[in-house]
Design a protein around this motif. Structure first.
Motif, short mmCIF file in Angstrom:
data_model
loop_
_atom_site.label_atom_id
_atom_site.label_comp_id
_atom_site.label_asym_id
_atom_site.label_seq_id
_atom_site.Cartn_x
_atom_site.Cartn_y
_atom_site.Cartn_z
N PHE A 5 -16.59 2.69 19.05
CA PHE A 5 -18.24 2.67 19.44
C PHE A 5 -18.81 3.75 18.73
CE2 PHE A 5 -16.11 0.94 23.57
CZ PHE A 5 -17.27 -0.16 23.77
N VAL A 6 -19.78 3.18 17.87
CA VAL A 6 -20.68 4.26 17.11
C VAL A 6 -21.83 4.16 17.75
CG1 VAL A 6 -21.70 4.67 14.93
CG2 VAL A 6 -19.34 3.81 14.86
N LEU A 7 -22.62 5.07 18.23
CA LEU A 7 -23.68 5.29 18.90
C LEU A 7 -24.75 6.13 18.23
CD1 LEU A 7 -21.80 6.92 21.93
CD2 LEU A 7 -22.21 4.46 21.63
N VAL A 8 -25.98 5.35 18.15
CA VAL A 8 -27.02 5.76 17.38
C VAL A 8 -28.32 6.19 18.30
CG1 VAL A 8 -28.57 5.13 15.55
CG2 VAL A 8 -26.47 4.52 15.29
N HIS A 9 -28.88 7.30 18.31
CA HIS A 9 -29.79 7.81 19.24
C HIS A 9 -31.19 7.22 18.81
CE1 HIS A 9 -31.21 10.49 15.99
NE2 HIS A 9 -30.04 10.93 15.91
N SER A 32 -15.19 6.48 20.36
CA SER A 32 -16.54 6.66 20.22
C SER A 32 -16.83 7.77 19.19
CB SER A 32 -17.34 6.78 21.44
OG SER A 32 -17.21 7.96 22.27
N VAL A 33 -18.07 7.57 18.43
CA VAL A 33 -18.46 8.59 17.56
C VAL A 33 -19.91 8.39 17.96
CG1 VAL A 33 -18.91 9.00 15.24
CG2 VAL A 33 -16.76 8.03 15.63
N ILE A 81 -21.32 6.38 7.66
CA ILE A 81 -19.96 6.43 8.87
C ILE A 81 -19.54 5.31 9.34
CG2 ILE A 81 -20.45 6.82 11.38
CD1 ILE A 81 -22.76 8.76 10.66
N LEU A 82 -20.24 4.15 9.14
CA LEU A 82 -19.80 2.78 9.37
C LEU A 82 -18.64 2.57 8.38
CD1 LEU A 82 -22.84 0.67 10.09
CD2 LEU A 82 -21.35 1.64 11.69
N GLU A 83 -18.81 3.13 7.25
CA GLU A 83 -17.53 2.72 6.25
C GLU A 83 -16.12 3.54 6.59
OE1 GLU A 83 -19.96 1.88 1.98
OE2 GLU A 83 -19.40 3.87 2.75
N ARG A 84 -16.59 4.67 7.08
CA ARG A 84 -15.32 5.56 7.51
C ARG A 84 -14.65 4.61 9.03
NH1 ARG A 84 -17.27 11.63 7.74
NH2 ARG A 84 -15.08 11.94 8.18
N ALA A 85 -15.61 4.56 9.84
CA ALA A 85 -15.19 4.05 10.92
C ALA A 85 -14.48 2.75 10.87
CB ALA A 85 -16.23 3.83 12.16
N ASN A 108 -28.72 -5.51 8.32
CA ASN A 108 -29.26 -6.17 7.33
C ASN A 108 -28.32 -5.93 5.81
OD1 ASN A 108 -31.09 -7.66 8.65
ND2 ASN A 108 -32.94 -5.95 8.05
N ALA A 109 -28.10 -4.68 5.66
CA ALA A 109 -27.53 -4.47 4.41
C ALA A 109 -25.99 -4.73 4.32
CB ALA A 109 -27.83 -2.93 3.93
N ARG A 110 -25.37 -4.33 5.58
CA ARG A 110 -23.73 -4.24 5.45
C ARG A 110 -23.30 -4.85 6.84
NH1 ARG A 110 -20.87 -1.14 2.13
NH2 ARG A 110 -19.06 -2.22 2.98
N PRO A 111 -23.48 -6.36 6.94
CA PRO A 111 -22.91 -6.92 8.01
C PRO A 111 -21.37 -6.92 8.11
CG PRO A 111 -23.69 -8.50 6.43
CD PRO A 111 -24.26 -7.33 5.93
N ASP A 112 -20.76 -6.54 7.04
CA ASP A 112 -19.31 -6.71 7.04
C ASP A 112 -18.56 -5.76 7.60
OD1 ASP A 112 -20.59 -5.44 4.59
OD2 ASP A 112 -18.56 -4.73 4.35
N LEU A 113 -19.54 -4.48 7.95
CA LEU A 113 -18.92 -3.09 8.61
C LEU A 113 -19.29 -3.15 9.90
CD1 LEU A 113 -20.36 -0.67 6.11
CD2 LEU A 113 -18.13 -1.48 6.12
#
Length: 287
Positions: A5-9, A32-33, A81-85, A108-113
């Protein structure tokens, strides 16, 4: 492989807001991150003028690190961060409030991640720019006094939004509590308020904040409605869901609802953690 889980505030917040939720997720066996967007967390500016006794004149003029930060900066940071996760398995990307703007731009930019998008009472604009929604009927219940009375500087002059969350003005505190945590105790509200940082960047992205069907629209997505939210009203949440479904009718939102205000799910995170846990199976890769 288990998802991360990548959490964005949201606005004026930081990774610290997610600490109780991360504890609950961890106790349920989930990884989670929590992300600090540029100029947030330990990169934030807490000028001495913000301390007690406060210096209003200096608070209105002292530069802040978030000045000049753009949606593109936030998006690039999140993509890193998504690339690393993603190296460790599936990624469930969770956004709260204004964080939805950055999450949408990243999808929009990187749906593959991203294996699943989750918006928790978060901005997911498709038809209009974020700023334009404030003139729409769904936002008519918003009380502009919540921020206006606590603004510490002129945004155009300072180049950022600066709010004095350490104000002792009872009217300002009452307006902020009504907007964010009306269903919490005064002690919970003041505690959460002291995790906020005073500065937020001005760039909400304009046209760049709108979801794109060919990229964002490919990612499975969930919207968690907060039923008692007065900061992002339920009517606006439902409109965002409806417009997203119209953009990608073959990939509609998976919709859930939690009771509570804009911040209650973070103050009492166990129900949200359990709900997020139910999304894991749908984000696992096929055998």
């Amino acid at each position: 492989m288990h998802p991360t889980f990548v959490l964005v505030h949201g606005a004026f917040a930081n990774s610290f807001s997610f600490a109780p939720l991360q504890a609950e997720l961890g106790l349920l066996g989930h990884r989670s991150v929590a992300v600090d967007l540029p100029g947030h967390g330990f990169q934030a500016t807490f000028t001495p003028a913000y301390q007690s006794p406060q210096d209003p004149a200096a608070l209105a003029t002292t530069p802040g690190s978030v000045k000049g930060v753009t949606l593109a900066d936030n998006t690039a940071h999140l993509i890193g961060i998504l690339e690393r996760a993603k190296r460790n398995g599936p990624v469930i990307l969770v956004a709260h409030s204004r964080g939805g703007i950055t999450v949408t731009a990243a999808a929009n930019a990187r749906p593959d991640l991203i294996d699943r998008l989750v918006y928790v009472s978060a901005w997911a604009p498709t038809n209009l720019e974020v700023g334009a929604y404030y003139a729409e009927p769904e936002m008519a219940t918003i009380d502009p006094a919540a921020f206006a009375s606590a603004l510490a500087a002129h945004p155009a002059e300072l180049g950022l939004l600066r709010v004095n969350f350490r104000t002792a003005n009872p009217d300002s505190l009452a307006a902020l509590k009504a907007a964010f945590l009306a269903d919490g105790t005064d002690e919970q509200f003041l505690t959460f308020l002291n995790t906020f940082q005073p500065d937020e960047n001005l760039d909400a992205g304009g046209h760049a904040d709108r979801a794109q069907a060919e990229t964002w629209g490919r990612v499975p997505k969930t919207y968690i409605r907060l039923a008692d939210d007065t900061s992002l009203p339920l009517a606006l949440q439902d409109r965002l869901i409806r417009e997203g479904d119209e953009l990608t009718p073959d990939n509609p939102y998976d919709v859930h609802t939690l009771p509570g205000s804009h911040l209650k799910w973070l103050v009492d995170p166990a129900p949200a953690a359990r709900l997020l846990g139910t999304l894991v199976t749908g984000s696992m890769p096929s055998a």
